[in-house]
Design an enzyme around this catalytic site. Structure first.
Site, short mmCIF file in Angstrom:
data_model
loop_
_atom_site.label_atom_id
_atom_site.label_comp_id
_atom_site.label_asym_id
_atom_site.label_seq_id
_atom_site.Cartn_x
_atom_site.Cartn_y
_atom_site.Cartn_z
N GLY A 290 1.00 -26.41 -11.62
CA GLY A 290 1.32 -26.47 -10.20
C GLY A 290 0.19 -26.09 -9.28
N GLY B 216 5.24 -22.60 -21.02
CA GLY B 216 4.42 -21.70 -21.83
C GLY B 216 4.28 -20.32 -21.23
N ASN C 116 12.53 -26.19 -13.84
CA ASN C 116 11.78 -26.96 -14.84
C ASN C 116 12.02 -26.44 -16.26
OD1 ASN C 116 10.57 -28.32 -12.66
ND2 ASN C 116 8.96 -26.79 -12.51
N GLY D 101 -1.05 -21.49 -15.17
CA GLY D 101 0.19 -22.27 -15.27
C GLY D 101 0.09 -23.57 -14.52
N GLU E 87 -3.08 -24.20 -21.32
CA GLU E 87 -2.13 -25.21 -21.78
C GLU E 87 -2.59 -26.52 -21.14
OE1 GLU E 87 2.28 -23.81 -21.81
OE2 GLU E 87 2.02 -25.30 -20.26
C1 LIG Z 1 8.05 -21.55 -10.81
C2 LIG Z 1 7.64 -22.98 -10.48
C3 LIG Z 1 8.91 -23.84 -10.31
C4 LIG Z 1 6.86 -22.97 -9.17
O1 LIG Z 1 6.43 -24.25 -8.90
P1 LIG Z 1 5.31 -24.58 -7.78
O2 LIG Z 1 5.28 -26.03 -7.63
O3 LIG Z 1 4.05 -23.88 -8.09
O4 LIG Z 1 5.86 -23.80 -6.51
P2 LIG Z 1 6.66 -24.23 -5.21
O5 LIG Z 1 6.47 -23.09 -4.26
O6 LIG Z 1 6.29 -25.59 -4.76
O7 LIG Z 1 8.18 -24.21 -5.66
C5 LIG Z 1 8.81 -25.27 -6.31
C6 LIG Z 1 10.22 -25.40 -5.76
O8 LIG Z 1 10.94 -24.17 -5.96
C7 LIG Z 1 11.46 -23.71 -4.70
N1 LIG Z 1 11.46 -22.25 -4.70
C8 LIG Z 1 10.39 -21.45 -4.77
N2 LIG Z 1 10.78 -20.17 -4.74
C9 LIG Z 1 12.12 -20.18 -4.64
C10 LIG Z 1 13.10 -19.15 -4.57
N3 LIG Z 1 12.75 -17.87 -4.61
N4 LIG Z 1 14.39 -19.48 -4.48
C11 LIG Z 1 14.74 -20.79 -4.43
N5 LIG Z 1 13.86 -21.81 -4.53
C12 LIG Z 1 12.56 -21.50 -4.62
C13 LIG Z 1 10.52 -24.30 -3.68
O9 LIG Z 1 11.15 -24.34 -2.41
C14 LIG Z 1 10.26 -25.65 -4.26
O10 LIG Z 1 11.42 -26.43 -4.01
P3 LIG Z 1 11.30 -27.98 -3.65
O11 LIG Z 1 10.73 -28.63 -4.90
O12 LIG Z 1 12.73 -28.35 -3.39
O13 LIG Z 1 10.40 -28.02 -2.48
C15 LIG Z 1 6.75 -23.60 -11.60
O14 LIG Z 1 5.54 -22.89 -11.66
C16 LIG Z 1 7.42 -23.55 -12.94
O15 LIG Z 1 8.20 -24.41 -13.31
N6 LIG Z 1 7.15 -22.49 -13.74
C17 LIG Z 1 7.76 -22.28 -15.04
C18 LIG Z 1 6.95 -22.88 -16.14
C19 LIG Z 1 5.63 -22.24 -16.23
O16 LIG Z 1 5.37 -21.17 -15.74
N7 LIG Z 1 4.72 -22.88 -16.91
C20 LIG Z 1 3.40 -22.30 -17.00
C21 LIG Z 1 2.86 -22.35 -18.33
S1 LIG Z 1 1.82 -23.73 -18.29
#
Ligand SMILES: CC(C)(COP(=O)(O)OP(=O)(O)OC[C@H]1O[C@@H](n2cnc3c(N)ncnc32)[C@H](O)[C@@H]1OP(=O)(O)O)[C@@H](O)C(=O)NCCC(=O)NCCS
Ligand SMILES: CC(C)(COP(=O)(O)OP(=O)(O)OC[C@H]1O[C@@H](n2cnc3c(N)ncnc32)[C@H](O)[C@@H]1OP(=O)(O)O)[C@@H](O)C(=O)NCCC(=O)NCCS
Lengths: 505, 505
Positions: free
Chosen positions: A269, A386, A382, A267, A292
């Protein structure tokens, strides 16, 4: 980057008559239209026309439905949001300004499985597309569009839209030509199997074939993709990667996987990137990716001699990696393919290949349900992206998350997720920095103690155990205490943290 | 029914040496074993050996992991539960006694997408299977098994298990031979596309090919399938069917569907059956089905001249229909096919064909998330079955439910479903007796008013509107008031009803 002469890039005879400025091209977009744009995880987005559209909207207000592959770079979603251009947006975004507009109800956001958007469009289940704006590295003699660093949904948008605006980006490496593989599934009910049988299957054309009479404008540009924002692994992401490497090694040991594993998907990030990088030092070889977005880690693995082939729908790199890769594309070209996201994420192909899917969760609950999108059940982060396309159909669906967020104020392991994107049926393996829970073949009551002990932060474990035990006393296949189920999120909303649930809290 | 001579049914040379009584065959099953049995929605289950096993367990206790296609008829799950034979059970069931044992935590139930069970088994992600017990209408010269009224998971179980017990059922119509189409996907990573391109694609053999040296016993039986328990349409299910027919007609009108629609899938039960029967009187023709269980409605549609072809993995009929169909199988044989459930439910094929999927929800929420399995979030009803295989990949994913349950005590439209099986991403159309909500291309804030106005019972609408409005004041992409979100279910748990939420309550 090679800046080739325009003639070599744009081989469509008479193309000069279609040449327009970004402002002139943007004028083709009218209030209320549905517009499709190239761009996937900040790669290969049309750059000049959306900016010109935002400029224009500041004095000549208009609003549109904007469809893309996924997220746009160069702050375009921010600019478009600030200029109030977006009334509807799909299927994915990552911009802080747009996110606020979505969560305030100003922009209607349609969060979709990324493989499905063009299927809906093709079947007229979404409004027909008026204009497509697609970035190209070249235009062929017949008007075929050679995309740049992403394919995303560009092919179907360009084929289905009434009018097509091409942004010919002269700063995109000319060597991108030949990298893409464009294939569009036939119309139902007479669709034949999509013939991808391995990550390196080439089944289509290296350009998007369109009728050149629908090209309404060609805008010559030279903007750059935004570099990726992926951070280097920290102690916790490194631990997550280590747990997963140990698990893969055990699967090989048990004979359930070969040393080449299976085609890998990772994924977006920092976390997913760190896990992939971890494979560079593992005992695995002749790996392949069917993913992806291809991030820095893909090229780390190529350089480590671990990766044989990578298929994706976009390439998003950090500043430094980008320099190195784009200058030496010939080094990687034979081992790379960029496809439409409908194919990179196709449920049938993911199932056929038996992909190992690694995606990041915002939070997971004690029974293995995963929330990827909604903070406290309400605020969109976000989008599902995928993750559902891959997790549902993977041979191994892995979700990773740090056990804590917001400096320990929040436990990412909760009694009951506040929003479900991936149900317990679709989550095989859950990993945090503390360990890994192998949920395959387990009933909910067996999953809970494993998830709590192996994945939750120790400070939150006692409260999770107490919840589970109280719930079991009430009974049920998936025991819950409904009045406490969302209590952790209510604490978060009320107090700004979950520290009252900590054993040391 | 034709009772052919045993010789014509059992053509494997020397089979007599394998002939055993049910008790002798059951003795091959040992404590702790993993056992796979035929049977799907009360059709084609092995009948004698499970019963003998239950008998034996009453004086010689043993417990096993039992895997089937789906639910068993002849009260076998009841008998096995009462004899405490089941320690683990997957992937689906519908028995009241077993359900109680699951909900009390006595039996570990693994609720799975029905297309996935054998994929997991094949990849050794579940414990290897010790014994398969499969009902047959015939055994070929080479030991191939001709299934009876269901294929379910029987093919892979018989191929993968260490030992196979065959129940040769002499009362099964001999004309069943030729109806089945057995195809097993290759092992990953070298799997080629499964060549099903239409409901009538025949791609395999009419029997399950197994190495006859693994046949451990042949038990000759003559039991019957239990008749289906589907009820005739009532006023509400008729209205649901009418709303859906009007919607299909409008889709044809708009050019999004042809008058043949697309291959149809209908879930189990009374409601889905009523909807299919509704098609008999509609303006549609040359329909096809690509479904799981074929119910009475399939034959209603054949008889009405509306249905050209039906593909499924089992046939479950009422007493009267069963008499007529099994006596006149030749009339339908050319238009019927029974496949392994891995194929009838295959995500890639469902996506390829663009199936219209109609499944029943227990409850749905104002944003379109669907709960198919857990009453009040905790108590398992049946299982997710094939609903996820179909809904995720369908061209149109329809969920139907009556707006009220328990005589009006419960609203099936709630602010927040207490368990999620199908996320908002996978639900296109929601229908109750009051109307239909077309959710395609809509954001959560647009879905809610539509679902409340079109689908909820009028008495519960004001409370749902109030919830939504209060939630919108707090904001978010998917607005909620977390402290009230599960309040409707808490009322149900506390008071035994939700009447306090009714406007007339
Ligand atoms: C889930 C997702 C948001 C994690 O993103 P990441 O950048 O790897 O992880 P981070 O730990 O930096 O978290 C992102 C934000 O969510 C917040 N967060 C993480 N866990 C949290 C929770 N349990 N409750 C509240 N906020 C949370 C973090 O604090 C961070 O916030 P900030 O931007 O204000 O600092 C991201 O992977 C995503 O959008 N996934 C859905 C789409 C996907 O899976 N695509 C993959 C196919 S390609
Ligand atoms: C959802 C499902 C249980 C509905 O079954 P049905 O027989 O069509 O519908 P009914 O209205 O008779 O409901 C069945 C029971 O659920 C209860 N029920 C229905 N809605 C309810 C609700 N919102 N809350 C609590 N109970 C509810 C009914 O009262 C009834 O209970 P009873 O058996 O004690 O009388 C059934 O379709 C199912 O198991 N689906 C999941 C599997 C699936 O979709 N397979 C399809 C692929 S083939």
């Amino acid at each position: 980057m090679t800046v080739a002469s325009i003639g070599a890039r744009c081989r469509l005879p008479g193309w000069e008559s279609l040449k327009r400025s970004a402002e002139e091209a943007a004028a083709l977009i009218e209030n209320g239209m549905t517009v499709g744009m190239s761009g996937f995880t900040r790669a290969g987005e049309a750059k000049a026309v959306p900016l010109a559209l935002a400029e224009r909207a500041r004095h000549d207000p208009l609003s549109i439905t904007l469809m893309t592959g996924a997220s746009l770079g160069n702050d375009l979603d921010k600019q478009l949001t600030e200029a109030h251009v977006l009334s509807r947006r799909m299927p994915f975004q990552v911009d802080a300004t747009l996110r606020r507009a979505i969560n305030s109800g100003e922009v209607m956001f349609i969060d979709q499985h990324l493989s499905e958007t063009v299927e809906l469009l093709r079947n007229h289940q979404l409004k027909d597309m008026d204009v497509a704006v697609v970035e190209a590295a070249a235009i062929t003699e017949e008007g075929g569009i050679v995309p740049t660093t992403s394919v995303g949904n560009s092919a179907s948008y360009a084929i289905l839209a009434k009018q097509v605006i091409i942004e010919l980006n002269l700063s995109a490496p000319a060597e991108l030509e030949g990298l893409h593989d464009i294939y569009i599934p036939q119309m139902r009910p007479n669709r034949t199997p999509i013939p991808v049988v391995a990550p390196d299957s080439r089944i289509g054309t290296p350009y998007i074939p369109i009728d050149p009479s629908r090209i309404a404008a060609i805008v010559v540009t030279d903007g750059r993709d935004s570099p990726s924002t992926v951070l280097p692994p920290d102690v916790d992401t490194q631990r997550i990667a280590d747990h997963l490497m140990a698990f893969f090694a055990a699967e090989v040991e048990a004979g359930r996987l070969s040393r080449s594993l299976l085609p890998l998907q990772a994924g977006i990030g920092t976390m997913a990137n760190a896990v992939m990088t971890g494979l560079a030092n593992g005992p695995f070889e002749h790996l392949t990716m069917y993913s992806e977005v291809l991030q820095d880690s893909t090229f780390d693995l190529f350089d480590a001699g671990k990766l044989d082939y990578a298929s994706g729908c976009s390439i998003t790199l950090s500043e430094a990696r980008g320099e190195a890769v784009w200058r030496n594309l010939d080094k990687y070209r034979d081992r790379l393919i960029l496809r439409p996201q409908e194919l990179s994420n196709h449920p049938g192909i993911v199932r056929r290949l038996g992909v190992i899917a690694v995606n990041t969760a915002l939070e997971a609950d004690i029974y293995g349900n995963v929330n990827s999108t909604h903070v406290c059940g309400t605020r969109m982060m976000n989008g599902i992206g995928g993750s559902g396309d891959f997790a549902r159909n993977a041979q191994l669906a892995v979700f990773i998350t740090k056990s804590l967020a917001k400096g320990g104020d929040v436990s990412s392991l909760v009694p009951f997720v506040s929003h479900v994107d991936h149900t317990e049926h679709d989550v095989d393996i859950l990993v945090t920095e503390h360990g890994l829970a192998d949920l395959r073949g387990l009933a909910p009551r067996e999953r809970a103690p494993l998830i709590i002990e192996n994945c939750a932060d120790p400070a939150y474990r006692p409260a999770l155990h107490r919840y589970f035990e109280a719930a079991c006393r009430r009974g049920g296949h998936t025991p819950h205490c409904l009045e406490q189920a969302l209590g952790w999120h209510q604490a978060m909303e009320r107090d700004g943290h979950m520290r009252t649930l900590r054993d040391d809290g």
